[in-house]
Design a protein around this motif. Structure first.
Motif, PDB file in Angstrom:
ATOM      1  N   CYS A 129       0.830  -1.207   0.000  1.00 47.18           N
ATOM      2  CA  CYS A 129       0.000   0.000   0.000  1.00 47.18           C
ATOM      3  C   CYS A 129       0.860   1.251   0.000  1.00 47.18           C
ATOM      4  CB  CYS A 129      -0.903  -0.011   1.230  1.00 47.18           C
ATOM      5  SG  CYS A 129      -1.985   1.414   1.338  1.00 47.18           S
ATOM      6  N   PRO A 130       0.605   2.188  -0.931  1.00 48.91           N
ATOM      7  CA  PRO A 130       1.413   3.408  -0.956  1.00 48.91           C
ATOM      8  C   PRO A 130       1.111   4.333   0.224  1.00 48.91           C
ATOM      9  CG  PRO A 130      -0.268   3.464  -2.696  1.00 48.91           C
ATOM     10  CD  PRO A 130      -0.346   2.113  -2.061  1.00 48.91           C
ATOM     11  N   TYR A 131       0.017   4.083   0.928  1.00 47.36           N
ATOM     12  CA  TYR A 131      -0.361   4.979   2.023  1.00 47.36           C
ATOM     13  C   TYR A 131      -0.303   4.281   3.379  1.00 47.36           C
ATOM     14  CZ  TYR A 131      -2.034   7.067  -2.232  1.00 47.36           C
ATOM     15  OH  TYR A 131      -2.098   7.539  -3.504  1.00 47.36           O
ATOM     16  N   ALA A 132       0.492   3.220   3.468  1.00 47.76           N
ATOM     17  CA  ALA A 132       0.555   2.478   4.724  1.00 47.76           C
ATOM     18  C   ALA A 132       1.178   3.330   5.821  1.00 47.76           C
ATOM     19  CB  ALA A 132       1.354   1.198   4.526  1.00 47.76           C
ATOM     20  N   MET A 133       0.628   3.183   7.017  1.00 46.56           N
ATOM     21  CA  MET A 133       1.143   3.920   8.176  1.00 46.56           C
ATOM     22  C   MET A 133       1.667   2.905   9.186  1.00 46.56           C
ATOM     23  SD  MET A 133      -2.095   6.503   8.310  1.00 46.56           S
ATOM     24  CE  MET A 133      -3.220   5.203   7.863  1.00 46.56           C
ATOM     25  N   ALA A 134       2.224   3.418  10.281  1.00 45.03           N
ATOM     26  CA  ALA A 134       2.807   2.512  11.279  1.00 45.03           C
ATOM     27  C   ALA A 134       1.754   1.533  11.812  1.00 45.03           C
ATOM     28  CB  ALA A 134       3.409   3.319  12.420  1.00 45.03           C
ATOM     29  N   CYS A 172      -0.771   0.233  10.414  1.00 43.79           N
ATOM     30  CA  CYS A 172      -1.258  -0.764   9.460  1.00 43.79           C
ATOM     31  C   CYS A 172      -0.536  -2.095   9.589  1.00 43.79           C
ATOM     32  CB  CYS A 172      -1.109  -0.251   8.036  1.00 43.79           C
ATOM     33  SG  CYS A 172      -1.954   1.307   7.753  1.00 43.79           S
ATOM     34  N   ALA A 173       0.729  -2.035   9.984  1.00 45.88           N
ATOM     35  CA  ALA A 173       1.507  -3.257  10.053  1.00 45.88           C
ATOM     36  C   ALA A 173       1.306  -4.005  11.362  1.00 45.88           C
ATOM     37  CB  ALA A 173       2.984  -2.932   9.853  1.00 45.88           C
ATOM     38  N   SER A 174       0.634  -3.389  12.324  1.00 49.80           N
ATOM     39  CA  SER A 174       0.494  -4.088  13.600  1.00 49.80           C
ATOM     40  C   SER A 174      -0.955  -4.374  13.999  1.00 49.80           C
ATOM     41  CB  SER A 174       1.197  -3.323  14.713  1.00 49.80           C
ATOM     42  OG  SER A 174       1.606  -2.058  14.302  1.00 49.80           O
ATOM     43  N   PHE A 175      -1.897  -3.574  13.531  1.00 46.34           N
ATOM     44  CA  PHE A 175      -3.281  -3.797  13.948  1.00 46.34           C
ATOM     45  C   PHE A 175      -4.196  -4.070  12.761  1.00 46.34           C
ATOM     46  CE2 PHE A 175      -1.304  -0.853  16.950  1.00 46.34           C
ATOM     47  CZ  PHE A 175      -1.444  -1.578  18.132  1.00 46.34           C
ATOM     48  N   ASP A 176      -5.242  -4.859  13.013  1.00 44.40           N
ATOM     49  CA  ASP A 176      -6.250  -5.104  11.991  1.00 44.40           C
ATOM     50  C   ASP A 176      -7.175  -3.903  11.889  1.00 44.40           C
ATOM     51  OD1 ASP A 176      -6.140  -7.379  10.525  1.00 44.40           O
ATOM     52  OD2 ASP A 176      -6.910  -8.666  12.117  1.00 44.40           O
ATOM     53  N   PRO A 177      -7.329  -3.326  10.706  1.00 42.99           N
ATOM     54  CA  PRO A 177      -8.237  -2.189  10.614  1.00 42.99           C
ATOM     55  C   PRO A 177      -9.699  -2.622  10.772  1.00 42.99           C
ATOM     56  CG  PRO A 177      -7.343  -2.733   8.453  1.00 42.99           C
ATOM     57  CD  PRO A 177      -6.670  -3.628   9.432  1.00 42.99           C
ATOM     58  N   GLU A 178     -10.499  -1.720  11.352  1.00 46.23           N
ATOM     59  CA  GLU A 178     -11.941  -1.945  11.444  1.00 46.23           C
ATOM     60  C   GLU A 178     -12.586  -1.498  10.134  1.00 46.23           C
ATOM     61  OE1 GLU A 178     -13.978  -2.665  14.455  1.00 46.23           O
ATOM     62  OE2 GLU A 178     -12.060  -3.617  14.918  1.00 46.23           O
ATOM     63  N   GLU A 179     -13.823  -1.914   9.936  1.00 44.25           N
ATOM     64  CA  GLU A 179     -14.544  -1.418   8.763  1.00 44.25           C
ATOM     65  C   GLU A 179     -14.986   0.018   9.004  1.00 44.25           C
ATOM     66  OE1 GLU A 179     -17.821  -3.970   7.738  1.00 44.25           O
ATOM     67  OE2 GLU A 179     -16.741  -4.611   5.958  1.00 44.25           O
ATOM     68  N   ALA A 180     -14.709   0.897   8.070  1.00 41.41           N
ATOM     69  CA  ALA A 180     -15.196   2.264   8.155  1.00 41.41           C
ATOM     70  C   ALA A 180     -16.413   2.391   7.253  1.00 41.41           C
ATOM     71  CB  ALA A 180     -14.108   3.234   7.703  1.00 41.41           C
ATOM     72  N   ALA A 181     -17.452   3.087   7.729  1.00 43.10           N
ATOM     73  CA  ALA A 181     -18.689   3.211   6.952  1.00 43.10           C
ATOM     74  C   ALA A 181     -18.680   4.502   6.148  1.00 43.10           C
ATOM     75  CB  ALA A 181     -19.889   3.195   7.891  1.00 43.10           C
ATOM     76  N   GLU A 226     -21.052   7.057   3.183  1.00 45.45           N
ATOM     77  CA  GLU A 226     -22.366   7.345   2.621  1.00 45.45           C
ATOM     78  C   GLU A 226     -22.652   6.365   1.506  1.00 45.45           C
ATOM     79  OE1 GLU A 226     -23.392  11.272   1.157  1.00 45.45           O
ATOM     80  OE2 GLU A 226     -22.133  12.044   2.785  1.00 45.45           O
ATOM     81  N   GLY A 227     -23.905   6.148   1.256  1.00 45.31           N
ATOM     82  CA  GLY A 227     -24.240   5.223   0.182  1.00 45.31           C
ATOM     83  C   GLY A 227     -24.885   3.991   0.776  1.00 45.31           C
ATOM     84  N   ASP A 228     -25.143   3.052  -0.092  1.00 40.42           N
ATOM     85  CA  ASP A 228     -25.928   1.897   0.279  1.00 40.42           C
ATOM     86  C   ASP A 228     -25.016   0.798   0.822  1.00 40.42           C
ATOM     87  OD1 ASP A 228     -27.998   0.275   0.611  1.00 40.42           O
ATOM     88  OD2 ASP A 228     -28.326  -0.175  -1.510  1.00 40.42           O
ATOM     89  N   GLY A 229     -24.767   0.842   2.128  1.00 44.84           N
ATOM     90  CA  GLY A 229     -23.938  -0.194   2.745  1.00 44.84           C
ATOM     91  C   GLY A 229     -22.520  -0.221   2.216  1.00 44.84           C
ATOM     92  N   HIS A 230     -21.895   0.944   2.154  1.00 45.31           N
ATOM     93  CA  HIS A 230     -20.543   1.041   1.632  1.00 45.31           C
ATOM     94  C   HIS A 230     -19.538   1.064   2.788  1.00 45.31           C
ATOM     95  CE1 HIS A 230     -17.532   3.416  -1.094  1.00 45.31           C
ATOM     96  NE2 HIS A 230     -17.145   2.192  -0.832  1.00 45.31           N
ATOM     97  N   TYR A 231     -18.666   0.068   2.830  1.00 45.34           N
ATOM     98  CA  TYR A 231     -17.683  -0.043   3.903  1.00 45.34           C
ATOM     99  C   TYR A 231     -16.311  -0.354   3.330  1.00 45.34           C
ATOM    100  CZ  TYR A 231     -21.725  -0.616   6.983  1.00 45.34           C
ATOM    101  OH  TYR A 231     -22.894  -0.432   7.655  1.00 45.34           O
ATOM    102  N   ALA A 232     -15.258   0.127   3.997  1.00 45.91           N
ATOM    103  CA  ALA A 232     -13.899  -0.260   3.618  1.00 45.91           C
ATOM    104  C   ALA A 232     -13.109  -0.541   4.885  1.00 45.91           C
ATOM    105  CB  ALA A 232     -13.228   0.839   2.813  1.00 45.91           C
ATOM    106  N   ARG A 233     -12.279  -1.552   4.795  1.00 48.87           N
ATOM    107  CA  ARG A 233     -11.479  -1.953   5.950  1.00 48.87           C
ATOM    108  C   ARG A 233     -10.111  -1.295   5.822  1.00 48.87           C
ATOM    109  NH1 ARG A 233     -12.233  -6.331   9.317  1.00 48.87           N
ATOM    110  NH2 ARG A 233     -13.952  -7.178   8.123  1.00 48.87           N
ATOM    111  N   CYS A 234      -9.983  -0.074   6.351  1.00 52.90           N
ATOM    112  CA  CYS A 234      -8.753   0.671   6.138  1.00 52.90           C
ATOM    113  C   CYS A 234      -8.569   1.735   7.206  1.00 52.90           C
ATOM    114  CB  CYS A 234      -8.789   1.327   4.758  1.00 52.90           C
ATOM    115  SG  CYS A 234      -7.280   2.213   4.380  1.00 52.90           S
ATOM    116  N   PHE A 235      -7.324   1.914   7.650  1.00 62.11           N
ATOM    117  CA  PHE A 235      -7.008   2.904   8.681  1.00 62.11           C
ATOM    118  C   PHE A 235      -7.004   4.338   8.169  1.00 62.11           C
ATOM    119  CE2 PHE A 235      -4.967  -0.501  11.364  1.00 62.11           C
ATOM    120  CZ  PHE A 235      -5.822  -0.326  12.436  1.00 62.11           C
TER     121      PHE A 235
END
Lengths: 341, 321
Positions: free
Chosen positions: A293-298, A300-309, A311-320
């Motif tokens: 990932c070009p945008y990885a942060m410290a 990202c390598a140690s914790f599992d990201p939660e799903e972020a919600a 707008e839109g119809d059930g749009h989620y991404a698992r990213c810090f």
């Protein structure tokens, strides 16, 4: 409303001599009636294993379901006795595969193969099934069904074989059709025919489709909702438009950007995702995509990201990136990607 | 890219006798020119003869009629050193990175084999050259003594590219070099091919069924159908002003990864399948599936003619607009 299929926290591993391969690592998705969803990802991301598990086709050993549940019409599918499972397979849910030639029986006439599951599940005679086979062959616009039900698979072209697979899968009127790379082995002009056929039949026989593919063009033509899988996890999910026009996960950005489009002019430089997917024998700690990932942060390598919600119809991404502490990096990413905040 | 023709295919035919069935005209009177430094895309569906054409060019097959000219000389007329020289100058990259590498040889052996055959780089220079090649394709020197099974598909394709480049060729026939790879890896390998072309002034004959990719990288594109070239034009013209009905059908069949665009697109869906390429009749090979076919199309075969400058079409009805 109850979902037709509801998969929750599914985890599947393969136990090999080399160790435990964690092919699916906690995946949740659902399917409603009359919709087509797509599970998108590259080879080895676990999309096919997920579907095989849901269908009850996981080979065990070496495969084993470690956790999770699969509710079909409210009923738990995992751990169902083989006898009851068989009553569902091919009847209430069925599957078409990438390579029709290796799934059709070379020594059986295609008409018999289409009839097989209908006879089995509906306890009818062969003569009664014959009419149904002819109806199915007409439904899939197969030329001269009276004659062609007596041919063998080797006498047919790739596209015709795939049509036979579709007829086999749909003859019992299943509620769910799994399509695992249904057009990947076909030529583009034939692919267009099969996509049209599946979209048309979905309405006619009232089935819902779970499409597995790596081809985003096919997805754009068929799916209403999309799940993006990477290294055994769903990293982003949302409506087709959310994923294509407002993608949020860096992997989705990379995936969309690396596909050349027919309506784009010549270019000498392709955007690509550096590196290769992680080895699931020892999945990395934290976000599996962090290493590429070009945008990885410290974090990202140690914790599992939660799903972020979103707008839109059930749009989620698992990213810090969407964590409140990551604003600076998010702004950088959005600027580079030309996304408005 | 220059206008100098480096490789020319003239009226080439490659037929295969199929036992008990007749003659398969895999490549039937095909002519094309490859310019120096150019990428010529060769597209078509399976069975159209694109791979056979590529293999005939690198002398895997002997043509039944016609010529392949390299720098103006017929490659089947020259022997000995001149023939060896041709093999050095025209290399091939194969589709399947698993099948095209010897599983029992470490990759430095596979890459160095061509150097030995052509007597290039000996001793330490040979070793250095192999390491240089690995670096050129994005691998590193630790990889030199590993076996093919230790690499991923994308890495193997890089090895195939390094092997082709080893003998400093001028033309590379790329036969579906990225079809077996995942999309994110495809882009990596394409960038590599493009970069190498710029650095070494290579000419590519790029054989593929992926029309989106070929548009992105080609200067000109030839469309093949059942052994014949049906249309040839520069890349943008082919996509925007194509004249052959098969090209239209092929292009409209490619899905675009964009739901809004797809919703608005009208699609021309061809009925039926590719007819058997064995024992084709006298008419246009596309006539059986063509929505515009008339009697003349079934009776006589259209020739590839230049409609506008650099835009060739083989269709009786193209002239009518």
């Amino acid at each position: 409303m109850q979902h037709v299929l509801d998969v929750r926290d599914l985890a599947v591993s393969f136990f090999t001599y080399a160790g435990e391969v964690q092919a699916v690592r906690g995946v949740s998705w659902y399917l409603d009636s009359h919709e087509t969803i797509a599970i998108v990802g590259e080879s080895g991301c676990g999309k096919s294993v997920t579907i095989q598990t849901v269908m009850g086709l996981l080979q065990s050993p070496p495969g084993r379901v470690k956790a999770g549940s699969v509710l079909f019409d409210g009923r738990e599918m995992l751990g169902l006795p083989a006898r009851e499972l068989r009553q569902m397979q091919g009847n209430r849910m069925s599957m078409i595969f990438q390579d029709p030639l290796s799934y059709l029986n070379p020594t059986m006439r295609v008409g018999e193969q289409i009839a097989e599951s209908y006879i089995l599940h509906n306890h009818v005679s062969r003569a009664e099934a014959r009419q149904k086979v002819l109806d199915m062959m007409r439904l899939i616009s197969f030329p001269e069904p009276e004659r062609n039900m007596y041919v063998y698979p080797h006498q047919l072209s790739g596209g015709q074989r795939q049509r036979i697979m579709v007829a086999m899968a749909l003859i019992c009127g299943p509620e769910v059709l799994f399509a695992d790379e249904p057009t990947t082995a076909l030529d583009v002009t034939i692919q267009a025919q099969i996509i049209e056929l599946m979209n048309e039949l979905k309405e006619k026989v009232h089935t819902s489709i779970v499409l597995i593919t790596h081809d985003l063009g096919v997805v754009a033509n068929m799916a209403q909702r999309i799940y993006v899988m990477y290294a055994g996890q769903i990293v982003e999910r949302g409506s087709a438009r959310d994923i294509f026009y407002r993608p949020r996960h860096p992997y989705t950005w990379g995936l969309l950007a690396s596909v050349p489009r027919l309506d784009q002019k010549q270019r000498r430089n392709f955007t690509f995702i550096p590196g290769t997917p992680p080895d699931l024998l020892s999945p990395p700690k934290g976000c599996a995509f962090a290493a590429r990932c070009p945008y990885a942060m410290a974090a990202c390598a140690s914790f599992d990201p939660e799903e972020a919600a979103f707008e839109g119809d059930g749009h989620y991404a698992r990213c810090f990136l969407y964590h409140k502490g990551a604003e600076a990096m998010l702004q950088k990413a959005q600027k580079e990607r030309g996304i408005e905040a | 890219m220059t206008d100098r023709v480096i490789l020319e295919v003239k009226d080439l035919c490659k037929h295969f006798a199929v036992k008990g069935k007749g003659v398969l005209r895999a490549v039937d009177h095909v002519s094309l020119q490859l310019h120096e430094g150019e990428t010529l895309g060769l597209v078509g569906e399976s069975g159209c003869g694109k791979t056979t054409l590529g293999r005939t060019i690198v002398k895997i097959y002997r043509p039944d009629a016609g010529q392949v000219l390299y720098e103006g000389r017929d490659i089947w007329q020259q022997k000995g050193r001149a023939d060896l020289e041709y093999h050095k100058n025209v290399q091939m990259i194969f589709q399947d990175p698993y099948a095209s590498l010897d599983p029992l040889s470490v990759i430095s052996t596979s890459i160095g084999e061509g150097l030995d055959i052509h007597g290039m780089y000996k001793g330490k220079a040979r070793h250095d050259r192999i390491l240089e090649l690995l670096q050129m394709v994005g691998l590193n020197k630790e990889h030199a003594n590993r076996f093919p099974h230790e690499f991923s598909g994308g890495q193997r394709q890089r090895i195939g590219i390094a092997r082709a480049l080893a003998v400093e060729p001028r033309v590379i026939v790329c036969d579906e070099p990225i079809s077996a790879l995942d999309v994110s890896i495809q882009a990596q390998v394409m960038n590599l091919l493009v970069r190498l072309q710029d650095e070494m002034k290579l000419s590519y004959l790029f054989i593929t069924h992926d029309l989106s990719m070929v548009r992105a990288i080609s200067n000109r594109i030839a469309v093949m159908y059942l052994g014949s070239i049906v249309e040839l034009a520069d890349a943008d013209t082919l996509y925007t002003h194509h004249l052959h009905p098969y090209t239209s059908a092929l292009l409209s069949a490619i899905p675009i990864p964009d739901p809004d665009v797809e919703e608005k697109r009208s699609r021309m869906i061809l009925s039926g399948d590719l007819p058997s390429p064995i024992g084709l009749g006298a008419g246009c090979p596309f006539a059986s599936r063509c929505p515009r076919a008339k009697d003349v199309c079934r009776q006589s075969r259209p020739m590839l003619t230049e409609m506008e400058k650099g835009h060739f079409v083989a269709c009786h009805r193209a002239k009518e607009g």
